[in-house]
Design a protein around this motif. Structure first.
Motif, short mmCIF file in Angstrom:
data_model
loop_
_atom_site.label_atom_id
_atom_site.label_comp_id
_atom_site.label_asym_id
_atom_site.label_seq_id
_atom_site.Cartn_x
_atom_site.Cartn_y
_atom_site.Cartn_z
N ASP A 1 0.93 -1.36 0.32
CA ASP A 1 0.10 0.13 -0.06
C ASP A 1 0.72 1.34 0.00
OD1 ASP A 1 1.14 -0.99 2.32
OD2 ASP A 1 -1.16 -0.40 3.54
N LEU A 2 1.93 1.20 -0.06
CA LEU A 2 3.27 2.39 0.20
C LEU A 2 3.16 2.47 -1.74
CD1 LEU A 2 5.73 1.39 2.16
CD2 LEU A 2 4.02 3.30 2.78
N ASN A 3 2.81 1.70 -2.55
CA ASN A 3 2.82 1.77 -3.59
C ASN A 3 3.75 1.42 -4.00
OD1 ASN A 3 1.53 2.33 -6.29
ND2 ASN A 3 0.75 4.51 -5.64
N THR A 4 4.85 0.92 -3.70
CA THR A 4 5.75 -0.22 -3.87
C THR A 4 6.22 -0.65 -5.59
OG1 THR A 4 6.16 -1.18 -2.75
CG2 THR A 4 6.97 0.63 -1.87
N ARG A 5 4.80 -1.42 -5.25
CA ARG A 5 5.23 -2.43 -6.19
C ARG A 5 6.01 -3.31 -6.61
NH1 ARG A 5 4.53 0.79 -11.18
NH2 ARG A 5 2.76 -1.15 -12.23
N PRO A 6 6.28 -4.26 -5.19
CA PRO A 6 6.82 -5.05 -5.48
C PRO A 6 6.88 -6.74 -6.50
CG PRO A 6 5.54 -5.63 -3.60
CD PRO A 6 4.85 -4.48 -4.28
N ARG A 7 8.26 -6.40 -7.45
CA ARG A 7 8.19 -7.82 -7.70
C ARG A 7 8.44 -8.97 -6.88
NH1 ARG A 7 9.77 -6.62 -13.51
NH2 ARG A 7 8.48 -5.68 -14.33
N THR A 8 8.81 -8.70 -5.90
CA THR A 8 8.75 -9.91 -4.78
C THR A 8 7.59 -9.77 -4.18
OG1 THR A 8 11.15 -9.38 -4.90
CG2 THR A 8 9.45 -10.94 -2.90
N THR A 9 6.89 -11.53 -4.17
CA THR A 9 5.53 -11.44 -3.55
C THR A 9 5.56 -12.33 -2.11
OG1 THR A 9 4.36 -12.60 -5.73
CG2 THR A 9 3.94 -9.94 -5.55
N TYR A 10 4.47 -12.47 -1.72
CA TYR A 10 4.77 -13.80 -0.83
C TYR A 10 3.27 -14.76 -0.95
CZ TYR A 10 8.58 -11.37 1.94
OH TYR A 10 10.19 -10.65 1.72
N LEU A 11 3.15 -15.83 -0.31
CA LEU A 11 2.74 -16.52 -0.27
C LEU A 11 1.59 -16.51 0.51
CD1 LEU A 11 2.99 -17.32 -2.94
CD2 LEU A 11 1.69 -18.90 -3.41
N ALA A 12 0.50 -16.41 1.72
CA ALA A 12 0.06 -16.15 2.77
C ALA A 12 0.00 -17.26 3.41
CB ALA A 12 -0.80 -15.47 2.90
N GLU A 13 0.24 -17.70 5.04
CA GLU A 13 0.87 -18.90 6.12
C GLU A 13 -0.66 -19.80 6.18
OE1 GLU A 13 3.40 -18.50 8.70
OE2 GLU A 13 3.20 -19.36 9.71
N VAL A 14 -1.12 -20.45 5.84
CA VAL A 14 -1.89 -21.28 6.13
C VAL A 14 -1.90 -21.85 7.14
CG1 VAL A 14 -4.26 -22.94 5.38
CG2 VAL A 14 -3.12 -20.38 4.27
N ARG A 15 -2.79 -22.10 8.49
CA ARG A 15 -2.11 -23.64 9.15
C ARG A 15 -3.46 -24.32 9.45
NH1 ARG A 15 2.73 -22.52 12.87
NH2 ARG A 15 3.87 -20.42 12.60
N ASN A 16 -3.00 -25.54 9.89
CA ASN A 16 -3.91 -26.83 9.43
C ASN A 16 -4.51 -27.00 10.39
OD1 ASN A 16 -5.91 -28.28 8.93
ND2 ASN A 16 -4.71 -29.62 8.20
N PRO A 17 -5.12 -25.96 11.95
CA PRO A 17 -5.78 -27.25 13.53
C PRO A 17 -6.76 -28.14 13.10
CG PRO A 17 -6.26 -24.36 12.99
CD PRO A 17 -5.37 -25.24 11.89
N ASN A 18 -6.30 -28.44 14.92
CA ASN A 18 -7.43 -29.37 14.51
C ASN A 18 -8.73 -28.70 14.83
OD1 ASN A 18 -8.95 -31.63 15.25
ND2 ASN A 18 -7.56 -33.37 15.93
N PRO A 19 -10.41 -29.22 14.40
CA PRO A 19 -10.87 -28.31 14.64
C PRO A 19 -11.48 -28.32 15.89
CG PRO A 19 -11.35 -29.35 12.28
CD PRO A 19 -9.86 -29.84 12.99
N GLU A 20 -11.12 -29.52 16.37
CA GLU A 20 -11.45 -30.56 17.47
C GLU A 20 -10.80 -30.05 19.06
OE1 GLU A 20 -11.49 -34.77 17.75
OE2 GLU A 20 -11.83 -34.88 15.14
N ILE A 21 -9.34 -29.46 18.18
CA ILE A 21 -8.38 -29.09 19.64
C ILE A 21 -8.87 -27.52 19.76
CG2 ILE A 21 -6.37 -28.41 20.37
CD1 ILE A 21 -5.77 -30.87 19.04
N LYS A 22 -10.03 -26.65 20.79
CA LYS A 22 -9.65 -25.77 20.93
C LYS A 22 -8.38 -25.10 21.59
CE LYS A 22 -11.86 -26.37 25.40
NZ LYS A 22 -11.18 -27.76 25.45
N THR A 23 -8.29 -23.91 20.83
CA THR A 23 -6.48 -23.36 20.72
C THR A 23 -7.05 -22.02 22.45
OG1 THR A 23 -7.04 -21.56 18.83
CG2 THR A 23 -5.37 -23.39 19.00
N GLU A 24 -6.22 -22.48 23.58
CA GLU A 24 -6.69 -21.49 24.36
C GLU A 24 -5.57 -19.99 24.42
OE1 GLU A 24 -3.48 -23.73 24.31
OE2 GLU A 24 -5.43 -24.66 25.02
#
Lengths: 1044, 182, 466
Positions: A1021-1044
């Protein structure tokens, strides 16, 4: 030179690696010519004065002279290349074309195990290490150790001659004396002869030692690795009644449970494992699925950082945890848990259900630093889950002679104390420094009449030995070694020994009384035999080795891949092919059927007493960057910020935030450098079994309470100029009874402080969306969760017309989800781009030079936070803020969208760095580059300028590789193919998290990745228009486990 | 020193103690029709210029020319450098990003004007001029301190030694001295 | 013709002065005495006190040279700069000195245009101060370069590579602005000096002094034509210098406001910096004027009225600066930009909070005492406050440069900065250099414009004869 053109139609692929040069050769050569021929000779003359007497050494000397002349540009072809025929990786022109690098396949033995490599060689100088795509442990990637090993070769502190009591002797003189001692031993059938090695997988070496042990029936062979894998070994023995090696197939695993195992970043197979594992964790719209990782661990590891559920606990509790899980799986366990594990009961139940739900597609893996019983439990779980044969396979041990090394060392020490050892030959290793403190190895060693130490450095052990023989670096040696899965690689040298180094094979040859055999002959002869004698199958399983007593002579086939059929087109072709490919065909170990023994006899519970109040658990780990201390003199590794602490040049006692609070222990940023460089830490006294050690503290989020981790490997005394007197020697606390962890540690805060050089002491992201993360559930609901308005080009608010980039437009995509923070890319970049090392003081001043850094952020609860790794190279912004403010056009944009630095034009106002929101620019505040040490120059990449004082530098997308590929493409009248250009970082990355290519090409890999919903631009959003971009992180927690 | 060597008369100078006398004298002499007359004062005396200065030059114009040269030249230099002779993509900005060129254009305008103006003024005043016959008159050193002088040159068509001297005496000067040139 | 109106103003002024304020010149001076008074400072033998006074700045200057020598020998790493704070003392010093350099031209130019008679007695050394301050300022951009020996690459000059400076970079604007400013100030100053140089020439006792002043005065004779063109030119120069002063510090402020660094990227910077410059400039004028008038007994020329006016200007500009601080803080919140907001809070409460509050005390609170005439007329208050303001303004630049950089966009790159011993040696040394030049100036040239002072002498106006 060889005639490689005969080897046409040989191997496939790998153009990517082979294209690497620019027409800057002559300038580079002149640079080298500078002082090499004079100062080098002077230095040599002093060192070799003695050696000129006898012919052999004179030849070496002449070789060195001519080598330096070659570097002085007087002769083009490389005089230094080994005299024997070595075989380049792919088809090459008939002789060396100046400026065109050649690639040779070889392998680096690390704690015995082979990592298959391709080594780039410029006019006979190995300059850069790459992974060998054909090698199972590498698949084209590397770890940081193999990346950095190349400057080990050119280390000016390496031992350069044979020494007797610290005085220079010639190899000839040594042989005379040595052979005398041996003949003495022959009389007593070698009753006084002991050989101490590290883990050995080299078939040739094993065969030689076997030969010696037959010639000297009473002699004994001991092995010791400070960071050895005894527990894993014993685990299999207890579980299956025999030594076997497990091979994990994460590519088939949907659920993985790691019991304190750092399988992504430690151990022989880790590079391969991390690739397989991460291939199951690249969710996209078409296939929004990924595997799930549970980690129960003590010291935070890179594996733990990637976990979907991480259970921090003291190392001793892992067994309890494992038992709890096993119980839920309904497994009848041997022994009773030392301390039943009570926390996270719901989570454990859910975890068990998850495992159950993935029978045959799950993996339970135990860490090398956990006691055998945990391994037994892991194996039992895998069996009951039906994983064995599917996701876990077993093979015969890769080691030539698996044994309980601690016991083996203990017995050696006993023998030495008993005075029965007359001649001790230590091949590699540094036991005086690394042996458990309670064994008091040095004093035992002093009781041996003749002590011979063969090693790369004149180190602590050499100082206590009569004879020291300079070892040849693996890049100078002929040898062989096996990968974690048994695959054999033949190690071919890239360069004739710079100094008069000898290989282990030559040492053993001398020991077996035919010293004039070269290691080339030995290795070649061995493999000729292997073909000749059909060779029976099977590995060391036949050798009955019981822990506690040194091994009897291993049988013929010990540690050797299955029998080799006679090659159809003759041994020579086979030899050439094996050298060229870097792997010996059909040597991968066959799967071996195993069965858990009756669970009652399978192992017993480890008996670690519970923790007394007020006491602590002490945990020992090899250092993440200098390992067990063997890399102490490797400046690249010393300056690598360690994955979590980001500390360089030091080791610390890692404690949890709560513990720190309890002892009012603090770490404060210094007035200069501060969070980016200089942290002042309190010093504590560790008191364990009556031994005390003072060392600084690092407060590590996610570290379990009441437990303190120390890394060993630091505190070298004779570690060379770089390695000596750095950090703190924690071997002084490490006993043979508790090599990995134990209770009974007392700590005390001293009113001392210590200055640490940490490149990123700031933990929090300060609510800035630099790393964007979501759970798999959220991702499925909103795949575009990572997108911000700025990521939509149509919405970009920009006064001016955009520049168009017809033709190539280079770009990079980095998948944060698969980055394991292993630092391989950082070292690779350093090697490729001649990046200098600045030293601890300058790092403390916030002036480290790495072009790519791995940012580490924490989110969530500091007792068990989520850890995020984010590699940050230059973003090559299309509207680069740095360029706008450069007063002299030293940094400008190329027609292909690369943000280029023109070093020669830079006047060093440093305005660009101020204006770079990503702070990826690095400045030569002093003359960091080493212009003075001749041998160091040999490693420099001739395609990359060595920067001098006062200029800015930064990531170039490895522009030298890009140009090289473009030139080749033009010669062949085509455009550059996708994947033809790989920047050093991407090439080294074990998980292929970094992808580079032409974003104008709709079919290129990088374009596809950038099209994925997870793709976003950092601070876009600084309008630098980077050529290097990132793929966001995705975690796969077990829905049965509630993270406190 | 006068008289020791053969010297030729340059003019007559009269010295006054205060600006009032000077002004009166100046007016009187000019009314008498003398043209080659000049006055010398330790500071700019109000009104004197109107009486005595005949050749008024347009110093301001020189400033203007200098400013134009500086400004236009400066702007064109930037345009030429960034857009024509060395066009290169900097930060994705257009080659001719004129807003960025304004500050330097302004500075060069001022610089050009100032230099032209200052040196132009000196040139108009015929400076530097190390020698002038008046410097031979010892008392003239007071002209830069406290006294006021009028010089009538021989060149003046109406100049006639005795008549001119008498005319000057009528204006009650402190001293009248012959100014010699050699 | 500007002159005529000026005459009137002078009359009115003197009339007023008689009643109201203390006059701009002491009573009982005529052409002779005033000339003697001022010129004699230069012409009488060097007093011992001068040598004593000169010794300290001289030693500091030597220290500066040593620091520079060391810097060039080992490299910029000798300073405290690092990543992320790649600019440190050097730039703060540069802006500070440039700021100080503003009062001189401002006083002589703007006040001349405004016919402020009281300027005449202080403009000469104010201009000198400008020149020396700008000279000191000019040092730092050179020193702070990684490869200072290539400084000329920032200038447009014909070269075989056909390379040019990058004219979009504020640093290049800086080069032009500062060089222009220095040149124009020098010309302005020299033109102003010519008549006095002539005076000195004509009073010269030694042959050498006569030669030197004779050479410098270019044969000035003070003829009516000379004065006529001279005055026009001087007036226009003043007219040019005035926008120049404004532009220079505007350009300097662009170094920051053009960058995207939070805490720099702000449109208020140009006026904010100009106000700050005048503020610090006048502070320095006071710091210098007070001792000089004492040392050389110039109380009659630099009267309390001058000091009083300067104090008022300090108060005014101080309030402008304060306003800038406030608006900065306000917009950092109002903009809703988390980076800006963080920088502002970090200034106030972060690791550099001390610096921030020093600047508030010195720049905002201290000058408020000038609301009171008693304070404005007390030499010591004036002197102390003026020094406080100088300190405060340096701190302000330090805060702007350092606190913005040390924690910008990426927390992973956040770091700390503090000057090394060489940084301190350089700034202190530059102050030494500045003072040394001032000492030489008061010794060799008339501190006050004699020619202009003469016009203040009663009866100096020929028009009375009409």
């Amino acid at each position: 030179m060889n005639q490689p053109h005969q080897l046409s139609g040989s191997t496939n692929g790998c153009e990517g690696e082979t294209h690497k040069t620019k027409k800057t050769f002559w300038r580079t050569l002149e640079e080298l010519a500078g002082s090499e021929s004079q100062t080098n000779l002077v230095k040599r003359l002093e060192q070799h004065a003695v050696m000129i007497e006898n012919a052999l050494d004179r030849r070496d000397f002449i070789k060195l002279m001519s080598a330096s002349l070659a570097l002085a540009g007087i002769t083009g072809c490389s005089v230094q290349q080994p005299t024997e025929h070595i075989v380049p990786y792919v088809r090459q022109p008939e002789e060396i074309v100046l400026g065109k690098p050649l690639f040779y396949a070889t392998a680096m033995p690390m704690a015995g195990y082979a990592m298959g490599l391709l080594v780039e060689s410029h006019e006979g100088r190995p300059t850069k290490i790459e992974g060998n795509p054909a090698h199972p442990a590498s698949l084209g990637a590397t770890d940081l150790f193999s990346q950095a090993s190349v400057i080990g070769l050119y280390d000016p502190d390496r031992s350069q001659t044979t020494m007797y009591l610290g005085e220079i002797r010639s190899w000839g003189v040594f042989l005379e004396e040595f052979l005398k001692d041996i003949s003495k031993q022959r009389a007593s059938q070698g009753a006084g002869l002991r050989i101490l090695t590290g883990s050995v997988t080299s078939p040739t070496l094993a065969d030689q030692i076997k030969g010696i042990l037959t010639a000297f029936p009473k002699a004994k062979w001991h092995q010791y690795e400070p960071a050895g894998r005894d527990t894993a070994r014993e685990g299999t023995k207890q579980a299956f009644g025999d030594y076997v090696d497990p091979i994990y197939h994460f590519e088939n695993a949907d659920v993985v449970l790691s019991l304190d195992s750092d399988f992504l970043c430690a151990g022989p197979g880790s590079v391969r494992y991390s690739r397989d594992f991460m291939n199951k964790r690249r969710p996209d719209v078409s296939n929004p699925n990924m595997s799930r990782l549970y980690v129960a661990e003590c010291t935070p590891t890179n594996t733990g950082a990637k976990a979907d559920h991480r259970f921090p606990m003291r190392a001793a509790q892992v067994e309890g945890f494992a038992r709890a899980v096993a119980y839920k799986l309904g497994i009848n366990l041997p022994g009773s848990g030392a301390t039943p594990y009570t926390d996270h009961s719901d989570a454990i139940a859910a975890l068990a259900r998850d495992l159950q739900a993935h029978r045959g597609s799950s993996v339970v893996i135990a860490g090398d630093y956990q006691p055998p019983i945990v391994h037994v439990i892991a194996h039992m779980m895998n069996e009951s889950l039906g994983n064995i044969g599917k996701t876990v396979r077993f093979i015969d041990p890769v080691e030539a002679n698996p044994t309980n090394q601690l016991e083996s060392l203990r017995q050696l020490v006993n023998d030495m104390n008993a005075g029965t050892v007359e001649l001790l030959v230590i091949l590699g290793g540094n036991p005086v420094f690394t042996a458990p403190i309670d064994l008091d190895f040095p004093s035992a060693l002093s009781k041996v009449q003749t002590r011979v130490h063969h090693s790369l450095y004149y180190d602590e052990t050499s100082a206590l030995c009569h004879w020291h023989v300079a070892a040849a670096h693996y890049l100078e040696s002929w040898s062989d070694a096996r990968a974690f899965d048994g695959t054999v690689s033949i190690i071919q040298p890239l360069i004739a020994p710079l100094y008069s180094g000898k290989t282990e094979h030559e040492m053993m040859a001398a020991l077996s009384n035919n010293p004039d055999q070269t290691s080339y002959d030995l290795v070649r002869k061995y493999w000729q035999q292997r073909h000749g004698t059909g060779g029976s199958t099977g590995g060391s399983s036949q050798t009955s080795t019981t822990p506690g007593q040194a091994s009897s002579p291993p049988s013929n086939t010990t540690g050797v891949a299955p029998a080799l059929p006679n090659p159809p087109d003759g041994f020579d072709q086979w030899w050439r092919k094996s050298l060229r490919d870097g792997v010996v065909a059909n040597t991968t170990a066959a799967e071996r059927a195993v069965a858990i023994r009756n669970s009652q006899q399978a192992g017993t519970a480890s008996n670690i007493p519970p923790l007394n109040p007020g006491e602590f658990e002490i945990v020992f780990r090899p250092d993440p960057s200098i390992f067990d201390g063997r890399f102490a003199n490797n400046a690249w590794l010393q300056e690598i910020p360690k994955p979590f602490t980001k500390i360089t040049w030091d080791n610390t006692a890692l404690i949890s935030p709560a513990t720190a609070q309890r002892f009012a222990i603090e770490i404060d940023p210094a007035r200069r450098g501060g969070e980016h460089g200089n942290m002042v830490s309190d010093v504590i006294e560790l008191n364990y079994q009556g031994r005390t050690l003072h060392m600084p503290v690092w407060i590590l989020p996610g570290h379990p309470d009441d437990s303190i981790t120390v890394h060993f490997g630091y505190g070298r005394i004779r570690g060379g100029d770089t390695g000596s007197f750095k950090g703190f020697n924690t071997y002084l606390l490490r006993t043979s009874f508790a090599p990995w962890f134990d209770v009974g540690l007392k700590i005390r805060k001293l009113d001392e402080t210590y200055e640490l050089a940490s490149t990123q002491a700031h933990h929090s992201m300060e609510n800035r969306d630099l790393v964007r993360a979501a759970t798999l559930g959220e991702f499925k609901q909103n795949p575009k969760f990572a997108k911000s308005e700025a990521d939509d080009p149509s919405k970009s608010k920009w006064l001016f017309p955009n520049w168009s980039y017809p033709g190539y437009a280079w770009g990079m995509a980095i998948d944060i989800n698969t980055c394991i923070g292993c630092n391989a890319c950082v070292v690779a970049c350093q090697a490729e781009n001649n990046i200098p090392v600045v030293g601890k003081i300058e790092v403390m001043h916030g002036r480290e030079m790495h072009w790519i850094r791995i940012d580490r952020y924490y989110s969530g609860d500091e007792h068990n936070p989520e850890t995020h790794f984010q590699p940050v190279p230059c973003m090559h912004c299309e509207d680069a803020p740095c360029e706008l403010v450069c007063p002299v056009e030293a940094t400008t944009h190329s027609s292909e969208g690369i943000n280029e630095m023109t070093y020669n034009r830079c006047v060093g106002t440093r305005y660009c760095s101020n204006n770079c929101p990503y702070k990826v620019r690095r400045f030569n505040f002093f003359r960091y580059a080493d212009y003075d040490t001749p041998v160091v120059k040999l490693q420099k990449n001739p395609d990359v300028t060595v920067r001098s004082r006062g200029v800015m530098e930064k990531c170039t997308y490895c522009v030298q590789r890009i140009n090289e590929a473009k030139i080749t493409a033009e010669e062949q009248d085509r455009t550059v193919r996708d994947g033809e250009i790989t920047p050093a970082c991407a090439q080294a990355c074990p998980t292929r998290a970094i992808v580079f290519g032409n974003i104008n090409d709709p079919n290129s890999n990088v374009t596809k990745l950038k099209a994925e919903p997870r793709n976003y631009g950092m601070l876009a959003d600084l309008n630098t228009r980077p050529r290097t971009t990132y793929l966001a992180e995705v975690r796969n927690p077990n829905p049965e486990i509630k993270t406190e | 020193m006068i008289g020791k060597r053969k010297a030729k008369l340059f003019g007559l100078s009269a010295e006054y103690a205060d600006p009032q006398h000077l002004l009166e004298a100046a007016r009187m002499i000019c009314d008498a029709g003398y043209t080659k007359v000049s006055a010398y004062t330790p500071y700019p005396v109000e009104g004197l210029a109107d009486i005595i200065v005949t050749k008024k030059r347009r110093v301001a114009a020189i400033f203007l020319i200098g400013g134009l040269i500086g400004g236009l030249g400066g702007f064109f230099m930037q345009y030429y450098a960034a857009g024509i002779t060395y066009p290169i993509n900097v930060a994705g900005r257009p080659l001719f990003s004129w807003p960025s060129f304004i500050p330097i254009t302004f500075e060069l305008t001022v610089l050009g004007a100032a230099l032209f103006g200052a040196f132009g003024m000196l040139a108009i005043n015929g400076l530097p001029q190390p020698y002038h016959p008046l410097f031979n008159v010892p008392r003239f050193s007071l002209a830069t301190q406290s006294r006021f002088f009028i010089l009538v040159e021989v060149k003046d068509p109406k100049f006639e030694y005795d008549a001119t001297r008498r005319l000057l005496e009528r204006s009650q000067p402190r001293v009248i001295s012959d100014v010699y040139d050699w | 013709m500007a002159r005529t109106d000026e005459v009137e103003t002078v009359e009115n002024k003197e009339a007023k002065d008689a009643l109201a304020q203390p006059p701009v010149i002491g009573p009982g001076y005529d052409f002779v005495s005033i000339t003697d008074k001022i010129a004699s400072i230069v012409q009488r033998g060097t007093p011992v006190g001068w040598y004593l006074g000169f010794a300290i700045p001289f030693i500091l200057t030597m220290m500066l040279l040593f620091a520079i020598g060391y810097l060039f020998a080992v490299g910029i790493g000798a300073w405290g700069v690092d990543i992320p704070v790649a600019w440190g003392f050097a730039i703060a010093n540069f802006v500070w000195w440039i700021g100080i350099g503003h009062a001189g031209t401002l006083i002589s130019a703007i006040l001349l245009l405004l016919h402020q008679k009281w300027r005449t007695s202080i403009n000469r050394f104010a201009e000198a101060m400008t020149l020396f301050a700008v000279a000191c300022a000019g040092l730092f951009p050179l020193l702070h370069m990684g490869r200072p020996w290539f400084f000329y690459w920032l200038l447009p000059y014909p070269n075989t590579m056909e390379l040019w400076p990058q004219f979009r970079s504020p640093l290049v604007w800086d080069v032009f602005a500062v060089l222009t400013y220095f040149t124009v100030s020098l010309v302005f100053w020299y033109i102003g000096l010519i008549p006095d140089l002539a005076t000195l020439r004509d009073r010269a006792k030694s042959k050498w002094a006569w030669r030197a002043y004779g050479f410098l005065s270019l044969g000035w004779r003070g003829s009516a034509d000379h004065w006529h063109h001279y005055e026009t030119a001087y007036l226009i120069l003043a007219g040019l210098a005035t926008p120049l002063v404004i532009s220079v510090h505007t350009v300097v402020s662009f170094d920051f406001s053009v960058a995207i660094v939070p805490g720099w990227h702000s449109t208020i910077f140009p006026p904010y910096f100009v106000a700050g410059a005048i503020y610090s400039g006048f502070a320095m004028v006071l710091t210098l004027a007070i001792p000089i008038r004492k040392a050389f007994g110039l109380q009659d020329f630099i009267t309390m009225r001058h000091l009083d006016n300067s104090a008022k200007i300090l108060l005014a500009t101080g309030l402008m600066v304060t306003y800038s601080y406030l608006s900065e803080a306000f917009f950092s919140w109002y903009s809703g930009n988390i980076f800006e907001a963080y920088v502002e809070l970090n200034r106030i409460r972060g690791p550099y909070w001390k610096m921030y509050w020093i600047l508030v005390i010195c720049d905002v609170i201290a000058p408020q005492v000038f609301w009171f005439k008693r304070a404005r007329n007390n030499i010591w208050t004036l002197f102390i406050i003026s020094i406080l303001v100088n300190v405060g303004m340096w701190t302000e630049r330090y805060v702007i440069v350092v606190t913005s950089l040390h924690r910008d966009y990426m927390p992973s790159a956040w770091g700390m900065y503090s000057g090394s011993v060489w940084d301190y040696a350089t700034i202190i040394g530059s102050i030494g250099l500045f003072l040394a030049l001032m000492f030489l100036f008061v010794r060799l040239l008339p501190t006050i414009s004699i020619a202009e002072m003469r016009t203040l002498v009663p009866g100096s106006k020929g028009s009375e004869a009409k």
